[in-house]
Write an enzyme that holds these catalytic residues in place. Structure first.
Site, PDB file in Angstrom:
ATOM      1  CG  ASP A   1      36.133 -68.780   3.268  1.00 41.27           C
ATOM      2  OD1 ASP A   1      36.876 -67.930   2.743  1.00 41.27           O
ATOM      3  OD2 ASP A   1      35.152 -68.456   3.977  1.00 41.27           O
TER       4      ASP A   1
ATOM      5  CD  GLU B   1      34.842 -62.715   2.575  1.00 39.05           C
ATOM      6  OE1 GLU B   1      34.408 -61.568   2.511  1.00 39.05           O
ATOM      7  OE2 GLU B   1      34.234 -63.691   2.088  1.00 39.05           O
TER       8      GLU B   1
HETATM    9  N1  BES Z   1      33.544 -61.345  -2.456  1.00 39.40           N
HETATM   10  C1  BES Z   1      32.539 -61.060  -1.491  1.00 39.40           C
HETATM   11  C2  BES Z   1      32.416 -59.606  -1.198  1.00 39.40           C
HETATM   12  C3  BES Z   1      31.661 -58.824  -2.201  1.00 39.40           C
HETATM   13  C4  BES Z   1      30.400 -59.239  -2.598  1.00 39.40           C
HETATM   14  C5  BES Z   1      32.202 -57.691  -2.677  1.00 39.40           C
HETATM   15  C6  BES Z   1      29.722 -58.518  -3.518  1.00 39.40           C
HETATM   16  C7  BES Z   1      31.531 -56.971  -3.584  1.00 39.40           C
HETATM   17  C8  BES Z   1      30.281 -57.387  -4.026  1.00 39.40           C
HETATM   18  C9  BES Z   1      32.852 -61.766  -0.205  1.00 39.40           C
HETATM   19  O1  BES Z   1      33.330 -63.061  -0.407  1.00 39.40           O
HETATM   20  C10 BES Z   1      31.580 -61.937   0.579  1.00 39.40           C
HETATM   21  O2  BES Z   1      30.720 -62.653   0.148  1.00 39.40           O
HETATM   22  N2  BES Z   1      31.485 -61.316   1.730  1.00 39.40           N
HETATM   23  C11 BES Z   1      30.431 -61.529   2.619  1.00 39.40           C
HETATM   24  C12 BES Z   1      30.943 -61.027   3.939  1.00 39.40           C
HETATM   25  C13 BES Z   1      30.089 -61.307   5.110  1.00 39.40           C
HETATM   26  C14 BES Z   1      29.997 -62.766   5.393  1.00 39.40           C
HETATM   27  C15 BES Z   1      30.647 -60.562   6.298  1.00 39.40           C
HETATM   28  C16 BES Z   1      29.186 -60.774   2.165  1.00 39.40           C
HETATM   29  O3  BES Z   1      29.307 -59.698   1.556  1.00 39.40           O
HETATM   30  O4  BES Z   1      28.096 -61.304   2.362  1.00 39.40           O
HETATM   31 MN    MN Z   2      34.752 -63.084  -1.818  1.00 39.75          MN
HETATM   32 MN    MN Z   3      31.614 -64.312  -0.969  1.00 41.30          MN
END
Ligand code: BES
Ligand code: MN
Ligand code: MN
Length: 475
Positions: free
Chosen positions: A101, A167
């Protein structure tokens, strides 16, 4: 055992086909946070299944139930794609996680190209929503399997794929599935690799051994039964928006300091050795300035800035639902407004120990306003922070693979973002989890003009493939 040279050559020779495949993935607008795109998210799962099955992967689309909407209606959750490749008891079994997603994207947000059409520029940057987060990495795993199948090369490990479609919206339903399948699908897994974060800059590869958790809140202030005319009712009734703005202003200072009492006491203390680690990472304040496109970093102290991202909590204000935001000057008093904010959690914070402090503080502050409006504070979703032991064969294999592909030693980093499932894999399955990123710090995940460099996509595909070969011989 280095990756066979045929594999490396195959990846180079199939660059255009791999880009085209990523283009097909980006063209499916699988935005999990937007109910009107739910069918596209579900279609994306079917797309992945159709790519994996001809390569000999046994695929199952796991139904994880329904999602309750705020209006009480229900939407089907997109399935989790489970895949099995190889069952040789003499080989290690690696669990690969990615998400299919993406975040929302509209041309009118400020994109230079259509976000759902992968658009290369003449420097080899591939623009499109999900290019780096997280479709590039997900498609790379498929490219790697294809290369091995087409070349008749045996993979030195067994693989289990777990690709989810929620996610970006808090991974609803995934934890329960992992708990249910602990002794089923996940039984034989020996370690986990997640390719879903980024280098700190545009030059140095890294491995990541920690991510922050998060607690996301909705703050609802309501009063009048309907929107009101400000000429008739201004200075006559308590206005929800005025109360909300006041409350939101009491959460964090412009310097990033969180104002909720008690939160700082939950943060694990900093040691001298840890502080030194931040000083030696290949990182400059100009890297952040380049990534955000402005000279607005909070401090000149590099370690302070890195710790603000990696090892300290942060609180960000995200938006106000129900507020007037259109063009022009509408003289309305909104009847009900919802402020959204989130806190990034670090060890030893958890949604469970943070929530009561947040809720109590906001109610106390609201009481001081002596407003006759109503306040509701709700946690929308959350996840705990996670840290791994980077001195594990999983990390050693990734270090060797990085050195072979990029001819550089990777930095060991912690990330400011959140991937809720990392902790579930670690805790529930008891496995070491490695974050092995593909993209660069300036890729603009979640932002306008998100991109993945062709270089990172192609070399990253080699990196992930090489990792599978190194891990087979690393103990
Ligand atoms: N790929 C990201 C996670 C991420 C962001 C890792 C920046 C390292 C640096 C992931 O897709 C993401 O955006 N996660 C969300 C999770 C939340 C909705 C619980 C986030 O970090 O905002
Ligand atoms: Mn991600
Ligand atoms: Mn993300």
């Amino acid at each position: 055992m280095p990756a066979p040279t045929e594999f490396i050559k195959y990846v180079d020779a199939h660059k255009d086909a791999f880009i085209a495949r990523l283009g097909e993935a980006v063209a499916i607008p699988s935005v999990s946070g937007d109910p009107s795109h739910r069918q596209d998210v579900i279609n994306m799962a079917g797309f992945i299944k159709r790519l994996l099955e001809p390569l000999g992967v046994k695929v199952e689309l796991k139904d994880i139930g329904m999602e309750k909407q705020t209006d009480g209606s229900e939407l089907p959750l997109p399935p989790v794609v489970f895949g099995v490749l190889g069952d040789n008891p003499n080989k290690k079994t690696i669990l690969l996680y990615a998400h299919y997603d993406v975040q929302p994207a509209l041309v009118t947000d400020g994109w230079n190209t259509d976000p759902f059409t992968l658009s290369p520029d003449n420097e080899g940057r591939l623009f499109g929503r999900g290019s780096t987060d997280d479709k590039g990495p997900l498609i790379a795993w498929i490219n790697i399997i294809e290369a091995h199948v087409k070349l008749g090369l045996e993979l030195p490990v067994n693989l289990r794929f777990c690709f989810e479609g929620m996610e970006e919206s808090g991974s609803e339903g995934l934890d329960d599935l992992i708990i249910r399948e602990k002794n089923g699908f996940f039984e034989s897994c020996d370690c986990v690799c997640i390719c879903d974060n980024y280098w700190m800059n545009d030059r140095t590869p890294c491995l990541t051994y920690g991510v922050r958790g998060m607690s996301y809140y909705r703050l609802v202030v309501s009063g009048p039964a309907r929107d009101l005319h400000s000429g008739l009712f201004g200075n006559t009734v308590h206005e929800p928006m005025t109360d909300l703005i006041l409350l939101m202003s009491k959460l964090v200072t412009p310097n990033g300091e969180i104002l909720i009492p008690g939160l700082d006491k939950l943060v694990a203390p900093l040691t001298d050795t840890e502080r030194k680690r931040y000083e030696t990472l290949d990182f400059a304040l100009t890297d952040i300035e380049d990534q955000v496109g402005a000279k607005i970093v909070l401090s000149d102290d590099k370690a302070r800035v890195l710790m603000g991202r990696m090892r300290n909590p942060s609180l960000s204000l995200h938006g106000i639902e129900g507020a007037f935001y259109g063009p022009g000057a509408k003289t309305v008093i909104p009847a009900k407004v919802q402020g959204k904010f989130s806190i990034r959690l670090v060890p030893n914070m958890t949604p469970e120990n943070v929530d009561p402090l947040v809720v109590k503080y906001l109610h106390d502050e609201f009481a001081k306003l002596k407003s006759k409006n109503t306040l509701k504070v709700e946690n929308i979703h959350g996840g705990k922070p996670w840290m791994a032991d980077p001195d594990h064969w999983n990390y050693r294999a990734a270090i060797k693979a990085t050195e072979k592909v990029y001819k550089k030693k990777p930095d060991l980093t912690r990330e400011g973002g959140s991937i809720p499932v990392t902790l579930t894999f670690a805790d529930v399955l008891g496995l070491n989890v490695l974050l092995l990123p593909m993209g660069r710090g300036d890729d603009g995940a979640h932002s306008t003009n998100e991109k993945l460099d062709t270089y990172n996509y192609i070399e990253g595909t080699k990196l992930l493939g090489t990792y599978l070969h190194e891990i087979a011989v690393t103990n």
